[in-house]
Design a protein around this motif. Sequence first.
Motif, PDB file in Angstrom:
ATOM      1  N   ARG B 262      53.057 -30.870 -29.106  1.00  8.36           N
ATOM      2  CA  ARG B 262      53.262 -31.117 -30.544  1.00  8.36           C
ATOM      3  C   ARG B 262      54.692 -31.525 -30.878  1.00  8.36           C
ATOM      4  NH1 ARG B 262      48.579 -27.967 -32.764  1.00  8.36           N
ATOM      5  NH2 ARG B 262      48.072 -26.734 -30.959  1.00  8.36           N
ATOM      6  N   ARG B 263      55.350 -32.183 -29.964  1.00  8.55           N
ATOM      7  CA  ARG B 263      56.631 -32.785 -30.292  1.00  8.55           C
ATOM      8  C   ARG B 263      56.835 -33.988 -29.382  1.00  8.55           C
ATOM      9  NH1 ARG B 263      60.090 -29.247 -26.427  1.00  8.55           N
ATOM     10  NH2 ARG B 263      58.619 -27.547 -26.155  1.00  8.55           N
ATOM     11  N   ALA B 264      57.715 -34.891 -29.799  1.00  7.22           N
ATOM     12  CA  ALA B 264      57.897 -36.131 -29.062  1.00  7.22           C
ATOM     13  C   ALA B 264      58.460 -35.851 -27.678  1.00  7.22           C
ATOM     14  CB  ALA B 264      58.836 -37.060 -29.833  1.00  7.22           C
ATOM     15  N   LEU B 265      57.959 -36.574 -26.669  1.00  5.94           N
ATOM     16  CA  LEU B 265      58.429 -36.417 -25.293  1.00  5.94           C
ATOM     17  C   LEU B 265      58.766 -37.785 -24.739  1.00  5.94           C
ATOM     18  CD1 LEU B 265      55.741 -33.973 -23.822  1.00  5.94           C
ATOM     19  CD2 LEU B 265      58.078 -33.412 -24.490  1.00  5.94           C
ATOM     20  N   PRO B 266      59.602 -37.849 -23.708  1.00  4.96           N
ATOM     21  CA  PRO B 266      59.813 -39.145 -23.054  1.00  4.96           C
ATOM     22  C   PRO B 266      58.550 -39.539 -22.300  1.00  4.96           C
ATOM     23  CG  PRO B 266      60.980 -37.400 -21.898  1.00  4.96           C
ATOM     24  CD  PRO B 266      60.414 -36.779 -23.124  1.00  4.96           C
ATOM     25  N   ALA B 267      58.356 -40.827 -22.118  1.00  2.00           N
ATOM     26  CA  ALA B 267      57.166 -41.286 -21.414  1.00  2.00           C
ATOM     27  C   ALA B 267      57.300 -41.028 -19.912  1.00  2.00           C
ATOM     28  CB  ALA B 267      56.968 -42.781 -21.680  1.00  2.00           C
ATOM     29  N   GLY B 268      56.169 -41.023 -19.204  1.00  2.00           N
ATOM     30  CA  GLY B 268      56.190 -40.892 -17.749  1.00  2.00           C
ATOM     31  C   GLY B 268      56.015 -39.456 -17.301  1.00  2.00           C
ATOM     32  N   ARG B 269      56.624 -39.166 -16.143  1.00  2.00           N
ATOM     33  CA  ARG B 269      56.460 -37.829 -15.582  1.00  2.00           C
ATOM     34  C   ARG B 269      57.634 -36.945 -16.031  1.00  2.00           C
ATOM     35  NH1 ARG B 269      52.917 -35.907 -12.055  1.00  2.00           N
ATOM     36  NH2 ARG B 269      53.540 -34.290 -10.577  1.00  2.00           N
ATOM     37  N   VAL B 270      57.350 -35.724 -16.485  1.00  4.09           N
ATOM     38  CA  VAL B 270      58.414 -34.831 -16.944  1.00  4.09           C
ATOM     39  C   VAL B 270      58.286 -33.476 -16.240  1.00  4.09           C
ATOM     40  CG1 VAL B 270      58.684 -35.861 -19.231  1.00  4.09           C
ATOM     41  CG2 VAL B 270      57.015 -34.015 -18.876  1.00  4.09           C
ATOM     42  N   THR B 271      59.412 -32.741 -16.255  1.00  2.00           N
ATOM     43  CA  THR B 271      59.380 -31.378 -15.734  1.00  2.00           C
ATOM     44  C   THR B 271      59.387 -30.422 -16.919  1.00  2.00           C
ATOM     45  OG1 THR B 271      60.661 -32.116 -13.850  1.00  2.00           O
ATOM     46  CG2 THR B 271      60.529 -29.747 -14.196  1.00  2.00           C
ATOM     47  N   LEU B 272      58.346 -29.610 -17.012  1.00  5.99           N
ATOM     48  CA  LEU B 272      58.276 -28.597 -18.058  1.00  5.99           C
ATOM     49  C   LEU B 272      58.559 -27.239 -17.433  1.00  5.99           C
ATOM     50  CD1 LEU B 272      55.053 -29.804 -19.896  1.00  5.99           C
ATOM     51  CD2 LEU B 272      57.452 -30.290 -20.463  1.00  5.99           C
ATOM     52  N   ALA B 273      58.977 -26.293 -18.271  1.00  2.00           N
ATOM     53  CA  ALA B 273      59.308 -24.986 -17.732  1.00  2.00           C
ATOM     54  C   ALA B 273      58.746 -23.894 -18.615  1.00  2.00           C
ATOM     55  CB  ALA B 273      60.821 -24.833 -17.621  1.00  2.00           C
ATOM     56  N   ALA B 274      58.373 -22.792 -17.979  1.00  2.00           N
ATOM     57  CA  ALA B 274      57.825 -21.653 -18.714  1.00  2.00           C
ATOM     58  C   ALA B 274      58.498 -20.374 -18.233  1.00  2.00           C
ATOM     59  CB  ALA B 274      56.319 -21.558 -18.482  1.00  2.00           C
ATOM     60  N   ARG B 275      58.989 -19.558 -19.177  1.00  2.00           N
ATOM     61  CA  ARG B 275      59.492 -18.236 -18.810  1.00  2.00           C
ATOM     62  C   ARG B 275      58.307 -17.360 -18.404  1.00  2.00           C
ATOM     63  NH1 ARG B 275      64.873 -18.892 -18.277  1.00  2.00           N
ATOM     64  NH2 ARG B 275      65.878 -19.640 -20.167  1.00  2.00           N
ATOM     65  N   PRO B 276      58.533 -16.373 -17.562  1.00  2.00           N
ATOM     66  CA  PRO B 276      57.418 -15.512 -17.138  1.00  2.00           C
ATOM     67  C   PRO B 276      56.668 -14.900 -18.321  1.00  2.00           C
ATOM     68  CG  PRO B 276      59.364 -15.046 -15.829  1.00  2.00           C
ATOM     69  CD  PRO B 276      59.778 -16.029 -16.890  1.00  2.00           C
ATOM     70  N   GLU B 277      57.408 -14.549 -19.384  1.00  2.00           N
ATOM     71  CA  GLU B 277      56.740 -13.868 -20.485  1.00  2.00           C
ATOM     72  C   GLU B 277      55.898 -14.802 -21.355  1.00  2.00           C
ATOM     73  OE1 GLU B 277      59.920 -14.121 -19.950  1.00  2.00           O
ATOM     74  OE2 GLU B 277      61.065 -14.617 -21.762  1.00  2.00           O
ATOM     75  N   MET B 278      55.973 -16.126 -21.096  1.00  2.00           N
ATOM     76  CA  MET B 278      55.131 -17.058 -21.863  1.00  2.00           C
ATOM     77  C   MET B 278      53.721 -17.120 -21.284  1.00  2.00           C
ATOM     78  SD  MET B 278      57.605 -20.328 -22.221  1.00  2.00           S
ATOM     79  CE  MET B 278      59.206 -20.238 -23.007  1.00  2.00           C
ATOM     80  N   ILE B 279      53.585 -16.661 -20.034  1.00  2.00           N
ATOM     81  CA  ILE B 279      52.307 -16.814 -19.337  1.00  2.00           C
ATOM     82  C   ILE B 279      51.554 -15.487 -19.390  1.00  2.00           C
ATOM     83  CG2 ILE B 279      51.244 -17.322 -17.103  1.00  2.00           C
ATOM     84  CD1 ILE B 279      53.821 -18.897 -16.442  1.00  2.00           C
ATOM     85  N   ALA B 280      50.267 -15.548 -19.710  1.00  2.00           N
ATOM     86  CA  ALA B 280      49.454 -14.330 -19.750  1.00  2.00           C
ATOM     87  C   ALA B 280      48.294 -14.465 -18.779  1.00  2.00           C
ATOM     88  CB  ALA B 280      48.946 -14.089 -21.161  1.00  2.00           C
TER      89      ALA B 280
END
Lengths: 263, 350
Positions: B262-280
Amino acid sequence: MNLWVRITGWLAFVLAAGYMLVPLFGMTEFSLKARRGVYSLDAYARVIGDTEFQATFGYSVTLALATIVLGVLIVVPTAFWVRLKMPWARPFVEFLTLLPLVIPAIVLVFGYIRLYNTSSFLPLTGSAAGTNLLLALGYTVLALPYMYRAIDTGLRTIDVPTLTEAAQSLGAGWVTILWRIVLPNVMVAVLSGAFLTFAIVIGEYTLAALLDRPAFGPYLQRIGTNKPYEPFALSVISFAITWACMGLIQLATRLSKHTKAQR
Amino acid sequence: MSFLTIEHLEKSFGTNRVVQNFNLTIEKGEFVSLLGPSGCGKTTVLRMVAGFETPSTGRIVIGGKDVVNLRPNQRNIGMVFQAYALFPNLTVADNIGFGLKVAGRPRAERTARVAEMLKLIGLPDLGDRFPFQLSGGQQQRVALARALAPSPQVLLLDEPLSALDAKVRVSLRNEIRAIQKKLGITTIFVTHDQEEALSMSDRVVVMHGGRAEQVGTPFEVYNRPATKFVANFVGMLNTLEADVIDPATGRVRIGGTETSLRRALPAGRVTLAARPEMIALGVQPGRDTILEGKITSVDFLGSVIRIRARVDGSELAFDTFNSTDAPPPAPGSDVRLSLLASDLLLLQDP
Ligand SMILES: Nc1ncnc2c1ncn2[C@@H]1O[C@H](COP(=O)(O)OP(=O)(O)OP(=O)(O)O)[C@@H](O)[C@H]1O
Ligand SMILES: [Mg+2]
């Protein structure tokens, strides 16, 4: 432990101890024989009663104290600065301080006489006070190897750079740092250096004789060639002084209260 | 107008530039940490503020006065060292009173101030001891009192807790922070321990290669890392490779799952990251993205359980709370993980 190893060890110890103690014992024994047939302290009484003994001994003690003060004033700031700012220079400074062990005192004193004679730029030998000063400076040089080693080793037991920075951040300047932090922490080392210096200066002959000063060393030598029993009494006294100095070094090490933790 | 300003600070040792274009402003009474890996220049910055190193270029202004040309003993700065650096020949009381004595304060004033400081650090009866008769934690508290006794303008601490064991470290850091707040003293604290920096500071400066990569509150630095380095260095991080399907709305594909940030991203392949507490673990309400994976390890740590799972070629670590009636999943079992896509961080190089 193997029995043989133990026996050989003891044997070596007894031989070495005998090698050093037997002559000492003989010397002491002879010095007590001034009165025919009985042991007596006559030789000692005569030596100590001699006004020349008192004068020369007093002179050498004064000179030893002056040498110690000079040595401390020169060596403590130098060793401190080398440790703090120029650690790379340590081998050179160490080499420099060892030179007096390599250069014979006789060479040193002829150098001095050449440099500071009455027709030189700094005619120190022209007056008694000047010559006394020259002698004290010469002794400072002779004692340098011992003084520097002792103090440098003492500095190794404290974290000089960090303590210096801590003191600086608290507002201290160089004199305060040296006087209140560095010197008290190397006091034991300074004392060992001082007692060694004392032992050296008390019996020193070459410099005192060639600069023609009324010191204890030349007096010892003169008595030695003229009297039968007194020289041996004097030797015993000299030994006693040296050993007392060594004992005092041990005592100083024991008594320092704040360095116990590092041992 | 801020109380302490560092402008364009640079420092080189020979050809080695260890601090580059370092800028920082600190308000009066603020607690700022310099956080970064070993060798990133934290100590060098601190030592330039203290006056033990001369900057190659740049300005350091404290209370409106440029201090770069002042000697360390003229700067009125309190410093606490990693190795305590108490004077071994002085008692605790004399250590604390040293700065006042150097400043020529009368004896009565010194005695009163030393007693006050001893009380502040909670060691009112130890004034007559020598440093070697104290524990490490006590020595460091005395060092703190010694630095604070002359009422310095700024307090500098260089990894003051790293020589202590874990328990003492945590209690002492709370104590330092409490004392700092009570006195309202402007403080710079150097550490390479992120937990320390995040828990103690008003603001954190994350340093890397002699630069300040990000300056912000612990919340900002942790939740909105400005660079890839900050994201990786501060806190634990899981990375996910994603293909951007629609840059404008932030639609991406992660493995077999499609979701939207739900926000603008650059095109192509990107690296996303998640803190441990974001994952359930499992499908949870309010989380719009489900990932399929296989458990690779389960570490039981007491109140929390750290679980690692392999998802689409990358390993994700996350924590669940221990619960007496639900044992953790076994390694090797298939699991579903859920997260909220808009939480995901986008990692970029500066
Ligand atoms: N006096 C010096 N001479 C030469 N290089 C130095 C000197 N002091 C520091 N450096 C170099 O500067 C760099 C930064 O050092 P600094 O001590 O500031 O790092 P740091 O962030 O405090 O690291 P640590 O967490 O290990 O204490 C290092 O690469 C170091 O080798
Ligand atoms: Mg450091």
